[in-house]
Design an enzyme around this catalytic site. Sequence first.
Site, mmCIF file in Angstrom:
data_model
loop_
_atom_site.group_PDB
_atom_site.id
_atom_site.type_symbol
_atom_site.label_atom_id
_atom_site.label_comp_id
_atom_site.label_asym_id
_atom_site.label_seq_id
_atom_site.Cartn_x
_atom_site.Cartn_y
_atom_site.Cartn_z
ATOM 1 N N ASP A 10 -39.855 -5.940 -14.380
ATOM 2 C CA ASP A 10 -40.591 -4.994 -15.223
ATOM 3 C C ASP A 10 -40.958 -5.736 -16.513
ATOM 4 O O ASP A 10 -40.893 -6.972 -16.582
ATOM 5 C CB ASP A 10 -39.809 -3.683 -15.430
ATOM 6 C CG ASP A 10 -38.603 -3.835 -16.353
ATOM 7 O OD1 ASP A 10 -38.323 -4.977 -16.809
ATOM 8 O OD2 ASP A 10 -37.944 -2.818 -16.626
ATOM 9 N N CYS A 67 -34.953 -6.836 -14.461
ATOM 10 C CA CYS A 67 -35.347 -5.866 -15.489
ATOM 11 C C CYS A 67 -34.460 -6.138 -16.708
ATOM 12 O O CYS A 67 -33.861 -7.214 -16.801
ATOM 13 C CB CYS A 67 -35.274 -4.425 -14.987
ATOM 14 S SG CYS A 67 -33.631 -3.821 -14.551
ATOM 15 N N THR A 69 -31.528 -4.965 -17.698
ATOM 16 C CA THR A 69 -30.126 -5.143 -17.314
ATOM 17 C C THR A 69 -29.954 -5.512 -15.852
ATOM 18 O O THR A 69 -28.850 -5.908 -15.450
ATOM 19 C CB THR A 69 -29.361 -3.823 -17.519
ATOM 20 O OG1 THR A 69 -30.028 -2.811 -16.730
ATOM 21 C CG2 THR A 69 -29.361 -3.402 -18.982
ATOM 22 N N HIS A 100 -20.421 -11.793 1.735
ATOM 23 C CA HIS A 100 -19.718 -10.583 2.185
ATOM 24 C C HIS A 100 -20.643 -9.403 2.433
ATOM 25 O O HIS A 100 -20.419 -8.638 3.373
ATOM 26 C CB HIS A 100 -18.673 -10.164 1.143
ATOM 27 C CG HIS A 100 -17.490 -11.070 1.094
ATOM 28 N ND1 HIS A 100 -16.298 -10.722 0.482
ATOM 29 C CD2 HIS A 100 -17.309 -12.331 1.572
ATOM 30 C CE1 HIS A 100 -15.428 -11.727 0.589
ATOM 31 N NE2 HIS A 100 -16.018 -12.722 1.231
ATOM 32 N N HIS A 135 -17.087 -8.740 7.901
ATOM 33 C CA HIS A 135 -18.113 -8.310 6.937
ATOM 34 C C HIS A 135 -19.308 -7.661 7.641
ATOM 35 O O HIS A 135 -19.939 -6.770 7.093
ATOM 36 C CB HIS A 135 -18.567 -9.501 6.090
ATOM 37 C CG HIS A 135 -17.434 -10.173 5.381
ATOM 38 N ND1 HIS A 135 -16.700 -9.549 4.395
ATOM 39 C CD2 HIS A 135 -16.890 -11.405 5.545
ATOM 40 C CE1 HIS A 135 -15.754 -10.369 3.975
ATOM 41 N NE2 HIS A 135 -15.846 -11.495 4.655
HETATM 42 C C1 RB5 Z 1 -36.754 -0.981 -19.806
HETATM 43 O O1 RB5 Z 1 -36.749 -0.714 -21.178
HETATM 44 C C2 RB5 Z 1 -35.353 -0.958 -19.252
HETATM 45 O O2 RB5 Z 1 -34.890 0.342 -19.187
HETATM 46 C C3 RB5 Z 1 -35.326 -1.618 -17.889
HETATM 47 O O3 RB5 Z 1 -35.791 -2.922 -18.008
HETATM 48 C C4 RB5 Z 1 -33.997 -1.733 -17.202
HETATM 49 O O4 RB5 Z 1 -33.048 -2.335 -18.008
HETATM 50 C C5 RB5 Z 1 -33.490 -0.540 -16.541
HETATM 51 O O5 RB5 Z 1 -32.440 -0.529 -15.903
#
Ligand code: RB5
Length: 145
Positions: A10, A67, A69, A100, A135
């Site tokens: 993203d 993204c 996180t 696994h 597994h």
């Molecule tokens: C975008 O701001 C953020 O929410 C997205 O990149 C991600 O971390 C969502 O899990």
Amino acid sequence: MSKIIAIASDHAGPDYKKRLIEYLTAKGYTCLNMGTDTEDSVDYPIYAHKVCEKILSGEAEFGILICGTGIGMSIAANKHAGIRAGLCADPESAALTRQHNNANVLCMGARTLSFEKVVEITDAFLGAEFLGGRHQRRVDMLENL
Ligand code: RB5
């Protein structure tokens, strides 16, 4: 070796994605860039779906999703039957999710990891093989949940 990898991010990860595509291409992988390529705000489920479609159609063997996180991408990817997405922040987990869980998608956070760590994690993921055996039974169970 010409493994095909579908890759998307993203707006939090286009720079890491671009650099990772360059890195993987230099190593001999074929990368399908499914976007996004700018920092204009987009919705991560759309990009997770684009990558999952490539895997489920057989056009790509593995997927990489980035993204902020990695969490949203992993939640979105794991909504797809046949997709096993591992959210990884260290190389050990990345190898283990191949060995696994037979993970076919690797999710990482651009806002939580250095690019160098992303490369280490990706190398570990792509360098590991599914171990099968006990597994396989557990992976089969996942498909029936
Ligand atoms: C975008 O701001 C953020 O929410 C997205 O990149 C991600 O971390 C969502 O899990």
